[in-house]
Design an enzyme around this catalytic site. Structure first.
Site, PDB file in Angstrom:
ATOM      1  N   TYR A  81      62.583   7.828 -26.440  1.00 24.92           N
ATOM      2  CA  TYR A  81      61.130   7.799 -26.366  1.00 24.92           C
ATOM      3  C   TYR A  81      60.533   8.174 -27.727  1.00 24.92           C
ATOM      4  O   TYR A  81      60.585   9.338 -28.149  1.00 24.92           O
ATOM      5  CB  TYR A  81      60.611   8.763 -25.300  1.00 24.92           C
ATOM      6  CG  TYR A  81      61.041   8.476 -23.886  1.00 24.92           C
ATOM      7  CD1 TYR A  81      61.544   7.239 -23.510  1.00 24.92           C
ATOM      8  CD2 TYR A  81      60.934   9.454 -22.903  1.00 24.92           C
ATOM      9  CE1 TYR A  81      61.932   6.979 -22.206  1.00 24.92           C
ATOM     10  CE2 TYR A  81      61.308   9.206 -21.594  1.00 24.92           C
ATOM     11  CZ  TYR A  81      61.818   7.968 -21.256  1.00 24.92           C
ATOM     12  OH  TYR A  81      62.201   7.723 -19.962  1.00 24.92           O
ATOM     13  N   HIS A  97      71.154   6.854 -19.863  1.00 19.88           N
ATOM     14  CA  HIS A  97      69.878   6.165 -19.648  1.00 19.88           C
ATOM     15  C   HIS A  97      70.078   4.745 -19.121  1.00 19.88           C
ATOM     16  O   HIS A  97      69.354   4.293 -18.227  1.00 19.88           O
ATOM     17  CB  HIS A  97      69.116   6.142 -20.972  1.00 19.88           C
ATOM     18  CG  HIS A  97      67.647   6.012 -20.834  1.00 19.88           C
ATOM     19  ND1 HIS A  97      66.773   6.277 -21.864  1.00 19.88           N
ATOM     20  CD2 HIS A  97      66.850   5.639 -19.799  1.00 19.88           C
ATOM     21  CE1 HIS A  97      65.527   6.089 -21.468  1.00 19.88           C
ATOM     22  NE2 HIS A  97      65.551   5.697 -20.221  1.00 19.88           N
ATOM     23  N   PRO A 137      56.657   6.335 -10.009  1.00 13.68           N
ATOM     24  CA  PRO A 137      56.330   6.401  -8.575  1.00 13.68           C
ATOM     25  C   PRO A 137      54.907   5.947  -8.264  1.00 13.68           C
ATOM     26  O   PRO A 137      54.573   5.749  -7.097  1.00 13.68           O
ATOM     27  CB  PRO A 137      56.523   7.884  -8.237  1.00 13.68           C
ATOM     28  CG  PRO A 137      56.244   8.587  -9.521  1.00 13.68           C
ATOM     29  CD  PRO A 137      56.795   7.681 -10.591  1.00 13.68           C
ATOM     30  N   ARG A 172      53.576   2.223 -12.263  1.00 12.06           N
ATOM     31  CA  ARG A 172      53.099   2.067 -13.643  1.00 12.06           C
ATOM     32  C   ARG A 172      51.573   2.076 -13.701  1.00 12.06           C
ATOM     33  O   ARG A 172      50.958   1.363 -14.486  1.00 12.06           O
ATOM     34  CB  ARG A 172      53.672   0.804 -14.284  1.00 12.06           C
ATOM     35  CG  ARG A 172      55.199   0.739 -14.242  1.00 12.06           C
ATOM     36  CD  ARG A 172      55.732  -0.397 -15.084  1.00 12.06           C
ATOM     37  NE  ARG A 172      57.161  -0.603 -14.875  1.00 12.06           N
ATOM     38  CZ  ARG A 172      58.145   0.060 -15.473  1.00 12.06           C
ATOM     39  NH1 ARG A 172      57.845   1.026 -16.304  1.00 12.06           N
ATOM     40  NH2 ARG A 172      59.409  -0.213 -15.223  1.00 12.06           N
ATOM     41  N   GLY A 173      50.976   2.888 -12.826  1.00 12.30           N
ATOM     42  CA  GLY A 173      49.528   3.026 -12.786  1.00 12.30           C
ATOM     43  C   GLY A 173      48.836   2.152 -11.767  1.00 12.30           C
ATOM     44  O   GLY A 173      47.690   2.402 -11.402  1.00 12.30           O
ATOM     45  N   GLY A 189      44.829   2.812  -8.710  1.00  3.51           N
ATOM     46  CA  GLY A 189      43.562   2.107  -8.608  1.00  3.51           C
ATOM     47  C   GLY A 189      42.668   2.311  -9.815  1.00  3.51           C
ATOM     48  O   GLY A 189      41.463   2.067  -9.755  1.00  3.51           O
TER      49      GLY A 189
END
Length: 300
Positions: free
Chosen positions: A36, A102, A182, A185-186, A190
């Site tokens: 990352y 990973h 979870p 990804r947004g 909403g």
């Protein structure tokens, strides 16, 4: 991850404050990876938990390499210790609580990589081993070499395929489940950005967010939001509560760069939610983008 890549620019000071808030709220699992931001995320996390190490179950990962040559997978046994030592230095800690592979290197049998990881446990550098984005045969192969504490994979109301293979395999082997993304990804919050996703946001190429599928998926999110409102919840809280209710062996790791969203996510703990009838599994459209290595992608 979002503090360092994938969702556009972030502010390090705000990011450290979010991590501090998480610890204050009793959130103990902090999940990062060497890939990352090419080590930026581990250094950021290390600074954020300095002086509070005993409050954290610290998880990091190796196997996705990001450097001037691009993005690639590397699970070669002779490199494992070096990757671990570099992560320990960036994090500023003596021991990693949970160390993940990973992604499986297709050129290296997973058993060989796990064997090298097991040596880290013997050396006291790592307490527990995990794997990420594996299929059941790979999970079994890994567990045959050394006990595997956790398997990480994408799982949410909007992506439920793991329920058919990885989840039952892990439970048969006694391995904990750590769903990433979870909140889809947004999508399940909403609260997507207005207009096109900006440069640097990988959702620009995720099929679930393209013009063909997004309209239908947002209709499902609106149905979720309506049900959530009836229970005094947000759609994101409803989605997290549903996932938490799938079992005591489920530990989701919702990411956020916002202190307000952190508070919202934390409030989902202890909430009961049954939304299968509201947003049935088969209604979602678009396959996910699976990152064999961020930048080297395949669709499944």
């Amino acid at each position: 991850m979002g503090f360092s890549q994938g969702y556009g620019p972030a502010d390090d000071e705000v990011s450290r404050a979010v991590i501090g808030d998480a610890l204050d709220r009793g959130i103990t699992m902090i999940d990062t990876a060497m890939s990352y931001g090419q080590g930026h995320n581990e250094r950021l996390v290390g600074k954020a938990i300095a002086g509070r190490r005993d409050e954290v179950v610290l998880a990091t990962k190796f196997g996705i390499v990001r450097d001037e040559k691009g993005v690639r997978l590397d699970g070669r046994p002779e490199h494992v210790r070096g990757y671990c030592d570099a992560s320990l230095q960036r994090l500023g800690v003596d021991t990693i609580d949970l160390y993940y592979l990973h992604r499986v290197d297709p050129d290296v049998p997973v058993s060989e990589t796990i064997g090298a990881m097991a040596e880290l446990v013997t050396a006291g550098k790592v307490r527990h081993l995990g794997v990420s984005e594996v299929h059941p045969a790979q999970l079994e192969a890994a567990a045959s070499v050394h006990p595997i504490t956790a398997v990480q994979f994408e799982w949410s109301l909007a992506w439920r395929e793991p329920e058919d293979d990885v989840v039952p395999a892990a439970r048969r082997l006694g391995i904990g489940l750590v769903p990433y993304s979870p909140l889809g990804r947004g999508l399940l919050t909403g609260a997507l950005p207005a207009g096109p996703f900006p440069e640097g946001d990988f959702r620009r190429t995720d099929p679930r967010f393209n013009a063909e599928h997004l309209g239908t998926n947002l209709q499902l999110v609106r149905a979720l939001a309506k049900s959530a409102e009836e229970h005094g919840l947000t759609p994101g809280q409803m989605a997290l509560a549903w996932l938490l209710a799938q079992g005591d062996d489920v530990v989701p790791i919702p990411g956020t760069r916002s202190r307000a969203r952190l508070a919202e996510n934390a409030a989902a703990a202890g909430v009961k939610a049954d939304v299968d009838a509201v947003v049935p599994r088969e209604a979602w459209q678009g396959n996910r983008m699976s990152f064999a290595a961020h930048g080297t992608t395949r669709t499944q």
